[in-house]
Design a protein around this motif. Structure first.
Motif, mmCIF file in Angstrom:
data_model
loop_
_atom_site.group_PDB
_atom_site.id
_atom_site.type_symbol
_atom_site.label_atom_id
_atom_site.label_comp_id
_atom_site.label_asym_id
_atom_site.label_seq_id
_atom_site.Cartn_x
_atom_site.Cartn_y
_atom_site.Cartn_z
ATOM 1 N N PHE A 68 0.846 -1.199 0.000
ATOM 2 C CA PHE A 68 0.000 0.000 0.000
ATOM 3 C C PHE A 68 0.882 1.249 0.000
ATOM 4 C CE2 PHE A 68 -2.265 3.420 2.159
ATOM 5 C CZ PHE A 68 -3.370 3.519 1.334
ATOM 6 N N GLY A 69 0.598 2.155 -0.906
ATOM 7 C CA GLY A 69 1.321 3.416 -0.968
ATOM 8 C C GLY A 69 2.540 3.408 -1.863
ATOM 9 N N GLY A 70 2.957 2.228 -2.339
ATOM 10 C CA GLY A 70 4.096 2.149 -3.242
ATOM 11 C C GLY A 70 3.706 2.546 -4.659
ATOM 12 N N SER A 71 4.685 2.627 -5.517
ATOM 13 C CA SER A 71 4.428 3.038 -6.906
ATOM 14 C C SER A 71 3.463 2.118 -7.644
ATOM 15 C CB SER A 71 5.745 3.155 -7.671
ATOM 16 O OG SER A 71 6.522 4.192 -7.120
ATOM 17 N N PRO A 72 3.574 0.778 -7.512
ATOM 18 C CA PRO A 72 2.560 -0.061 -8.165
ATOM 19 C C PRO A 72 1.145 0.246 -7.659
ATOM 20 C CG PRO A 72 4.484 -1.376 -7.679
ATOM 21 C CD PRO A 72 4.681 -0.046 -6.985
ATOM 22 N N CYS A 73 1.013 0.434 -6.363
ATOM 23 C CA CYS A 73 -0.291 0.763 -5.766
ATOM 24 C C CYS A 73 -0.816 2.093 -6.303
ATOM 25 C CB CYS A 73 -0.138 0.814 -4.244
ATOM 26 S SG CYS A 73 -1.604 1.322 -3.354
ATOM 27 N N ASN A 74 0.023 3.101 -6.298
ATOM 28 C CA ASN A 74 -0.396 4.418 -6.771
ATOM 29 C C ASN A 74 -0.755 4.375 -8.255
ATOM 30 O OD1 ASN A 74 0.084 5.365 -4.205
ATOM 31 N ND2 ASN A 74 2.135 6.109 -4.699
#
Length: 134
Positions: A68-74
């Motif tokens: 959550f909150g990482g580049s893939p998530c964003n």
């Protein structure tokens, strides 16, 4: 059948799929995308968008990201305006097995909820579990 998209830092997603297939057999309609050092986020977004189009046969796509909150998530978050896309963070093997096993018999919303439940209940303190059984 609900399509499955896994977007992670590095090759975690593709290795996770290999492990799942070792247990339940070869899977269809799954795409993994890896964010690697020096990759452009815009390229990841373009690849994710194309993968969603490819995977959606009318039953939608369930996406998984690692953190959550990482580049893939964003990146996936920016694509959630699509009607037939749901995304779960914190992908683990138990939830991916659930998704693979149940995606032909559940709709997208049911599958998302089931995978989230399985993911939560698959976490144990092994020391405590083993001591309880002795």
């Amino acid at each position: 059948m609900v399509g499955i998209l896994i977007v992670t830092h590095g090759s975690f997603g593709s290795e996770l799929v290999k492990s799942v297939e070792l247990i339940i057999g070869r899977q269809q309609n799954i795409v993994t995308l890896a964010l690697k050092q020096d990759d452009e986020i815009r390229d990841l977004a373009d690849s994710a968008s194309a993968a969603i189009e490819k995977l959606d046969d009318g039953n939608g796509v369930l996406a998984f990201v690692d953190l959550f909150g990482g580049s893939p998530c964003n990146t996936l978050g920016s694509l959630l305006k699509r009607k037939n896309l749901e995304c779960i963070t914190g992908v683990n093997m138990a939830m991916l097995i659930e998704a693979s096993d149940s995606r032909q018999s559940m709709n997208l919303a049911e599958l998302k909820e089931s995978c989230m439940q399985v993911g939560r209940t698959a976490i144990f303190d092994l020391r405590s579990e083993l001591s309880l059984r002795q």
